[in-house]
Design an enzyme around this catalytic site. Structure first.
Site, PDB file in Angstrom:
ATOM      1  N   GLU A  45       0.826  -1.219   0.000  1.00 38.75           N
ATOM      2  CA  GLU A  45       0.000   0.000   0.000  1.00 38.75           C
ATOM      3  C   GLU A  45       0.856   1.263   0.000  1.00 38.75           C
ATOM      4  O   GLU A  45       2.063   1.215   0.256  1.00 38.75           O
ATOM      5  CB  GLU A  45      -0.940   0.009   1.210  1.00 38.75           C
ATOM      6  CG  GLU A  45      -0.205   0.029   2.547  1.00 38.75           C
ATOM      7  CD  GLU A  45      -1.028   0.681   3.658  1.00 38.75           C
ATOM      8  OE1 GLU A  45      -1.444   1.852   3.481  1.00 38.75           O
ATOM      9  OE2 GLU A  45      -1.230   0.031   4.700  1.00 38.75           O
ATOM     10  N   LYS A  77      -3.069  -1.399  15.778  1.00 39.84           N
ATOM     11  CA  LYS A  77      -2.595  -0.601  16.913  1.00 39.84           C
ATOM     12  C   LYS A  77      -3.730  -0.409  17.902  1.00 39.84           C
ATOM     13  O   LYS A  77      -4.896  -0.325  17.502  1.00 39.84           O
ATOM     14  CB  LYS A  77      -2.176   0.783  16.416  1.00 39.84           C
ATOM     15  CG  LYS A  77      -0.941   0.764  15.556  1.00 39.84           C
ATOM     16  CD  LYS A  77      -0.449   2.191  15.386  1.00 39.84           C
ATOM     17  CE  LYS A  77       0.892   2.207  14.690  1.00 39.84           C
ATOM     18  NZ  LYS A  77       0.774   2.291  13.229  1.00 39.84           N
TER      19      LYS A  77
HETATM   20  N1  PSU Z   1      -2.617   1.734  10.696  1.00 35.92           N
HETATM   21  C1  PSU Z   1      -1.283   1.745  10.801  1.00 35.92           C
HETATM   22  N2  PSU Z   1      -0.545   2.281   9.798  1.00 35.92           N
HETATM   23  C2  PSU Z   1      -1.138   2.813   8.677  1.00 35.92           C
HETATM   24  C3  PSU Z   1      -2.561   2.781   8.583  1.00 35.92           C
HETATM   25  C4  PSU Z   1      -3.244   2.246   9.609  1.00 35.92           C
HETATM   26  O1  PSU Z   1      -0.744   1.275  11.791  1.00 35.92           O
HETATM   27  O2  PSU Z   1      -0.436   3.310   7.793  1.00 35.92           O
HETATM   28  C5  PSU Z   1      -3.207   3.313   7.341  1.00 35.92           C
HETATM   29  C6  PSU Z   1      -3.509   2.158   6.382  1.00 35.92           C
HETATM   30  O3  PSU Z   1      -3.374   2.633   5.059  1.00 35.92           O
HETATM   31  C7  PSU Z   1      -4.964   1.866   6.665  1.00 35.92           C
HETATM   32  C8  PSU Z   1      -5.492   3.255   6.929  1.00 35.92           C
HETATM   33  O4  PSU Z   1      -5.648   1.244   5.609  1.00 35.92           O
HETATM   34  O5  PSU Z   1      -4.468   3.896   7.673  1.00 35.92           O
HETATM   35  C9  PSU Z   1      -6.800   3.227   7.683  1.00 35.92           C
HETATM   36  O6  PSU Z   1      -7.335   4.519   7.711  1.00 35.92           O
HETATM   37  P1  PSU Z   1      -8.836   4.702   8.224  1.00 35.92           P
HETATM   38  O7  PSU Z   1      -8.801   4.342   9.664  1.00 35.92           O
HETATM   39  O8  PSU Z   1      -9.125   6.163   8.007  1.00 35.92           O
HETATM   40  O9  PSU Z   1      -9.704   3.801   7.401  1.00 35.92           O
END
Ligand code: PSU
Ligand code: MN
Length: 303
Positions: A25, A160
């Site tokens: 990603e 996390k």
């Molecule tokens: N959690 C992490 N590192 C990240 C992300 C989440 O520890 O880089 C990023 C990933 O790309 C994940 C996104 O898909 O954040 C999720 O964002 P949201 O909670 O807005 O859907």
């Protein structure tokens, strides 16, 4: 092939020959880590995948094109521009593509584009999930819905504890997404190897992961599979230290009224600031560890 999709020549050759390919990603590059560590890490992850016998396909939206496989220059651009690149989740693709804009793909969007390109496995750090307090805010990442409907295996280090891990597991159970522990019975919590929550199944080899994923496909399921791979013990963080940083980051987000798509990037950046970069080093190590397992599993899937 989808009219908006560009598969890089190297990725296309590998896919046509039935060789192993692993998707990666780009939100982690633009929004998940600071420059220049983000670019260094993205290149190191690609290298790790090659060293383990697979071809990396880093995914992003560039000039409205859905890219599977990026050049060094494109990775450098996404890293240097950082939060100036739109964070692209499922709902953002139509606008970004129609406007010929750039986007850093989240887990959800990377799964969508990987599947379009014919890539079945994807390595990252952590997934989005059900946020703490979601019973009021309804902040639930689109990553979970994507796991429910797109047939891609996602190899991560758990999630996390900026999230509610218990509710995240409940959501995945409702949606029928298998949560596998790689070499563990417990869901890893990203920076630490343990969360106190169990996984659905423990698997100890890439071959067994490949067999389960193949079976999921043969059963005709439409969803994906979540593989949670604990951070190597030598890079794991002290639980009390990281928990305190996360609590502080959550307080700051609340005080500053952070919401919507900004929440996750804000919390990630704040945790790095509060831990003085120690968490960044752990983050890098666990992503490399996931890349290795994903590459080995991609090979087993081709065998
Ligand atoms: N959690 C992490 N590192 C990240 C992300 C989440 O520890 O880089 C990023 C990933 O790309 C994940 C996104 O898909 O954040 C999720 O964002 P949201 O909670 O807005 O859907
Ligand atoms: Mn959200």
């Amino acid at each position: 092939m989808n009219q908006y999709l560009d598969i890089s020549p190297e990725v296309k050759t590998a896919l046509d020959a039935g060789k192993p390919v692993v998707a990666l990603e780009s939100t982690i590059i633009s929004h998940g880590m600071p420059y220049p560590k983000n670019v260094e890490t993205a290149l190191l992850v690609e290298q790790t995948i090659r060293e383990n016998g697979a071809v990396p396909a880093t995914i992003a939206v560039i000039g409205g094109r859905l890219k599977a496989g990026l050049s060094r220059e494109e990775i450098e651009y996404l890293g240097r521009t950082g939060r100036g690149v739109a964070k692209a989740s499922r709902r953002d693709l139509p606008a970004l593509v129609a406007r010929k804009a750039d986007g850093a793909t989240t887990v959800a969007t990377t799964m969508i584009i990987a599947h379009m390109a014919g890539i079945g496995i994807f390595a990252t750090g952590g997934i989005g999930g059900v946020h703490r307090g979601a019973e009021v805010t309804m902040d639930i990442s689109a990553d979970l819905e994507e796991l429910a409907q797109t047939p891609v295996m996602v190899v991560c280090a758990g999630a996390k504890s900026i999230l509610d891990l218990g509710l995240t597991l409940e959501y995945l159970e409702t949606k029928g997404v298998p949560v596998i522990g790689y070499g563990t019975e417990e869901l890893p919590a990203f920076y630490t190897r343990q969360s106190g929550f169990g996984v659905d199944y423990r698997v100890d080899s890439p071959e067994e992961l490949a067999a389960m994923f193949r079976t999921q496909r043969a059963l005709g399921y439409r969803g994906g599979m979540l593989v949670t791979n604990p951070i190597p013990a030598e890079y794991a963080m002290d639980k009390a230290l990281i928990d305190a940083a996360i609590e502080q980051a959550l307080c700051d987000a609340k005080a500053q009224g952070i919401h919507g798509k900004e929440t996750t990037p804000f919390l990630l950046a704040r945790v790095v600031e509060l831990t003085g970069g120690d968490s960044l080093e752990s983050n890098i190590r666990l992503v490399l560890n996931n890349a290795m397992v994903a590459a080995q599993t991609a090979k087993a899937l081709c065998g």
